[in-house]
Write a protein that holds these residues in place. Sequence first.
Motif, PDB file in Angstrom:
ATOM      1  N   ALA A 232       0.828  -1.209   0.000  1.00  0.00           N
ATOM      2  CA  ALA A 232       0.000   0.000   0.000  1.00  0.00           C
ATOM      3  C   ALA A 232       0.863   1.259   0.000  1.00  0.00           C
ATOM      4  O   ALA A 232       0.545   2.242  -0.693  1.00  0.00           O
ATOM      5  CB  ALA A 232      -0.940  -0.003   1.210  1.00  0.00           C
ATOM      6  N   LEU A 233       1.963   1.237   0.760  1.00  0.00           N
ATOM      7  CA  LEU A 233       2.874   2.379   0.757  1.00  0.00           C
ATOM      8  C   LEU A 233       3.530   2.550  -0.612  1.00  0.00           C
ATOM      9  O   LEU A 233       3.705   3.669  -1.098  1.00  0.00           O
ATOM     10  CB  LEU A 233       3.952   2.207   1.822  1.00  0.00           C
ATOM     11  N   TYR A 234       3.921   1.438  -1.212  1.00  0.00           N
ATOM     12  CA  TYR A 234       4.514   1.487  -2.552  1.00  0.00           C
ATOM     13  C   TYR A 234       3.528   2.117  -3.537  1.00  0.00           C
ATOM     14  O   TYR A 234       3.896   3.010  -4.317  1.00  0.00           O
ATOM     15  CB  TYR A 234       4.888   0.083  -3.003  1.00  0.00           C
ATOM     16  N   ASP A 235       2.269   1.661  -3.496  1.00  0.00           N
ATOM     17  CA  ASP A 235       1.251   2.192  -4.410  1.00  0.00           C
ATOM     18  C   ASP A 235       1.025   3.683  -4.168  1.00  0.00           C
ATOM     19  O   ASP A 235       0.855   4.459  -5.117  1.00  0.00           O
ATOM     20  CB  ASP A 235      -0.066   1.428  -4.232  1.00  0.00           C
ATOM     21  N   ARG A 236       1.040   4.086  -2.904  1.00  0.00           N
ATOM     22  CA  ARG A 236       0.863   5.501  -2.587  1.00  0.00           C
ATOM     23  C   ARG A 236       2.050   6.310  -3.124  1.00  0.00           C
ATOM     24  O   ARG A 236       1.876   7.406  -3.661  1.00  0.00           O
ATOM     25  CB  ARG A 236       0.721   5.692  -1.084  1.00  0.00           C
ATOM     26  N   GLY A 237       3.251   5.763  -2.979  1.00  0.00           N
ATOM     27  CA  GLY A 237       4.417   6.438  -3.517  1.00  0.00           C
ATOM     28  C   GLY A 237       4.338   6.617  -5.016  1.00  0.00           C
ATOM     29  O   GLY A 237       4.718   7.666  -5.553  1.00  0.00           O
ATOM     30  N   VAL A 238       3.849   5.589  -5.710  1.00  0.00           N
ATOM     31  CA  VAL A 238       3.669   5.694  -7.163  1.00  0.00           C
ATOM     32  C   VAL A 238       2.703   6.819  -7.498  1.00  0.00           C
ATOM     33  O   VAL A 238       2.939   7.630  -8.404  1.00  0.00           O
ATOM     34  CB  VAL A 238       3.181   4.352  -7.738  1.00  0.00           C
ATOM     35  N   GLN A 239       1.590   6.897  -6.759  1.00  0.00           N
ATOM     36  CA  GLN A 239       0.625   7.973  -6.975  1.00  0.00           C
ATOM     37  C   GLN A 239       1.248   9.348  -6.749  1.00  0.00           C
ATOM     38  O   GLN A 239       0.927  10.308  -7.447  1.00  0.00           O
ATOM     39  CB  GLN A 239      -0.575   7.802  -6.045  1.00  0.00           C
ATOM     40  N   ASN A 240       2.137   9.431  -5.777  1.00  0.00           N
ATOM     41  CA  ASN A 240       2.769  10.709  -5.461  1.00  0.00           C
ATOM     42  C   ASN A 240       3.907  11.065  -6.407  1.00  0.00           C
ATOM     43  O   ASN A 240       4.434  12.181  -6.340  1.00  0.00           O
ATOM     44  CB  ASN A 240       3.302  10.690  -4.026  1.00  0.00           C
ATOM     45  N   GLY A 241       4.305  10.132  -7.258  1.00  0.00           N
ATOM     46  CA  GLY A 241       5.390  10.392  -8.197  1.00  0.00           C
ATOM     47  C   GLY A 241       6.768  10.126  -7.644  1.00  0.00           C
ATOM     48  O   GLY A 241       7.760  10.702  -8.128  1.00  0.00           O
ATOM     49  N   VAL A 242       6.876   9.237  -6.655  1.00  0.00           N
ATOM     50  CA  VAL A 242       8.172   8.922  -6.051  1.00  0.00           C
ATOM     51  C   VAL A 242       8.913   7.935  -6.950  1.00  0.00           C
ATOM     52  O   VAL A 242       8.398   6.848  -7.242  1.00  0.00           O
ATOM     53  CB  VAL A 242       7.994   8.322  -4.647  1.00  0.00           C
ATOM     54  N   PRO A 243      10.118   8.245  -7.384  1.00  0.00           N
ATOM     55  CA  PRO A 243      10.869   7.320  -8.229  1.00  0.00           C
ATOM     56  C   PRO A 243      11.667   6.309  -7.402  1.00  0.00           C
ATOM     57  O   PRO A 243      11.821   6.463  -6.184  1.00  0.00           O
ATOM     58  CB  PRO A 243      11.816   8.253  -8.996  1.00  0.00           C
ATOM     59  N   ASP A 244      12.172   5.298  -8.059  1.00  0.00           N
ATOM     60  CA  ASP A 244      13.178   4.378  -7.501  1.00  0.00           C
ATOM     61  C   ASP A 244      12.747   3.742  -6.185  1.00  0.00           C
ATOM     62  O   ASP A 244      13.455   3.802  -5.171  1.00  0.00           O
ATOM     63  CB  ASP A 244      14.512   5.108  -7.306  1.00  0.00           C
ATOM     64  N   MET A 245      11.593   3.096  -6.194  1.00  0.00           N
ATOM     65  CA  MET A 245      11.155   2.303  -5.042  1.00  0.00           C
ATOM     66  C   MET A 245      11.182   0.829  -5.409  1.00  0.00           C
ATOM     67  O   MET A 245      11.026   0.457  -6.571  1.00  0.00           O
ATOM     68  CB  MET A 245       9.745   2.695  -4.612  1.00  0.00           C
ATOM     69  N   GLU A 246      11.352  -0.003  -4.380  1.00  0.00           N
ATOM     70  CA  GLU A 246      11.423  -1.451  -4.597  1.00  0.00           C
ATOM     71  C   GLU A 246      10.933  -2.174  -3.350  1.00  0.00           C
ATOM     72  O   GLU A 246      11.244  -1.774  -2.226  1.00  0.00           O
ATOM     73  CB  GLU A 246      12.867  -1.843  -4.899  1.00  0.00           C
ATOM     74  N   LEU A 247      10.147  -3.230  -3.561  1.00  0.00           N
ATOM     75  CA  LEU A 247       9.719  -4.073  -2.454  1.00  0.00           C
ATOM     76  C   LEU A 247      10.730  -5.211  -2.284  1.00  0.00           C
ATOM     77  O   LEU A 247      11.093  -5.876  -3.262  1.00  0.00           O
ATOM     78  CB  LEU A 247       8.319  -4.641  -2.713  1.00  0.00           C
TER      79      LEU A 247
END
Length: 475
Positions: A102-117
Motif C-alpha cells: 500500500a505504501l509502494y502504491d501511494r508512492g507511485v501515486q505521489n510520483g516517487v521514483p526508484d522504489m522497490e519491495l
Amino acid sequence: MVDVAIIGLGITGAACARELSRYHLRVLGLEAQNDFAAGATRANSGIVHAGYDAKPGTNKAKYNVRGNALYPLWARELEFPFIQNGSLIVCHDDGDLPGLQALYDRGVQNGVPDMELLDENALHSLEPNLSPACRGALYAKTGGITCPYEFCIACGENARENGAEFIFNAPVTQIRREDGGFAITAGEKIYHARTILNAAGLYSDAIHNLLSRVPYRIQPRRGEYQLMDNAAGAFFTRTIFTLPTPMGKGVLISPTVDGNLYLGPTSLDSTDKEDTSTTAEGRAFILKKAAESWDNFPKNRFITGFTGLRAHLIEGGDDFIVGSAPDVPGLFDAVGIESPGLTSAPAIAEDLSRQIAAYCGAKKKDNFQPHRPAIRSFRTMTNEQRRQAIAENPLYGHIICRCEQVSEAEVLEAIRRGARTVDGVKRRTRAGMGKCQGGFCGPVILEILARELGCDPTEILKDAPGSNILVGPIR
C-alpha cells in the motif's frame, strides 16, 4: 518599508528568505530567538523523506516529492551536508506485508521514483544488522539524511549575501493593517512591510490569528531521541523505518551525516510549546521499540538524548497550509509545517517566493549568487589539506574540540558569520557534539566568544536567553 517581513527563521523561513532574495525585493527576517534554527529545526530527525507516506493530492505529498528532488542542487550550491542513503520501511510480521504494498502504491501515486519491495533475504543482505524479526521492506532509494540546522544556517547566510536582512531577539507581539501593508511590533520596535510571510513554526497559528478571522490552532507534538556515538554509525547505512501509524512514522534507526547513529523519536501531544525536556519513560520506550528492528544494539554507545517539538495543526485542517490567507491580502502562511517539513522546505520556499514576487510585481535579479561556501572543516580534510590550511592560518593547528577535531580557526569563522552563543558555535562547527558533549571544549569556546565579542564571560549564553553558563567569580 520592506517588501517582505518573514516571521520565523527556522528552516522554512530561512529557505524562503533565500528564495525571495532571488527577486528585487527588500526582505527582512524577524526571529524571536537569538539565531537561526532555534526552534523545531534544531532538534528533528534530519530525514529527507522520499514522499511515499503523504496522502496523494495533499500539500504534504506535493512539496515532499518536489523538495526531495531539489535537495541535491541546494546541497551543492549551499555546501550543507546531504547524503542520499535510501530509506527502508520494514515490517515485523508477514501479515503486515500488504501494508508495504500500500505504501509502494501511494508512492507511485505521489510520483516517487526508484522504489522497490524487498523480501526477507534481500532486506538482510542490504542491512545485515537488522533483527531476524524483520520480514520485508519497502526500499525508497531517494530517501536521504541531512543536518537541519546546518541547512538552515546556510540558507540564511546565502540570503544575507543576496541582500536579505535579519533581526534576532525580536518576538512579534502585535500586527496591524496600515495603508500599503502592515505594522509589525517585534522586540519593542515597529517594522513596516508590504507583505508578511508567516513561518513561525509552533507559533504560526498565533501570528496568523493576529490578522485573520479564520482561526488555526497548533498543538506541539514532542519527539524524544537517543543519540549514539560515531562508532555506532557503522551498524547501518540506510535509514530504518517501521510501518507508519497515525501518530507518526514510528521509532526509527538512522545514521547521521556526521557518522553518528540515533534512535527515535517518540510522538506525544503536549500543551507546552517550549518543553524540550527528556524523560526516562521516553528513553525506555525508544530502546524497547528500536529493539524490534535491531535486537542486539550496543547499550554502551549512547552519548545524549534530546527532544524536538513539531507544529501539529489541530484546527484548520490536517495538511500543510501554504499560500495567501484568503481574508488578509498580503499575508502568506506556512502553517502546520511538521514532517515532512524539512524535506519540503526548498519546495515551499520556491512556491511562496513566486507567489509573493507576483503579488509585489517583482522580477528576478540578474546577479543572484546561489553559492554559499561552508566553513572549512579540519576533521574532513586530508592530511595534505590540513598541512596547507595550517600554513595559511596557524589557528587550524589549534584544536579546540578533540572529539570532533574542530580548530580555533573554525570557531572564529563561526563567530564572524553570526554565532553568539556556545550552541551557536556548536551548530556551525560541531564543537561539543562528541562523546564528552562539550566537557573539554565548552569552557574554551566560552572564553573565545567573550574575547571576540568584547564582553564579560558571564554574559555568554549556552543557547537561549537565560542560559548563562557563568554567574560570577568565586571569591
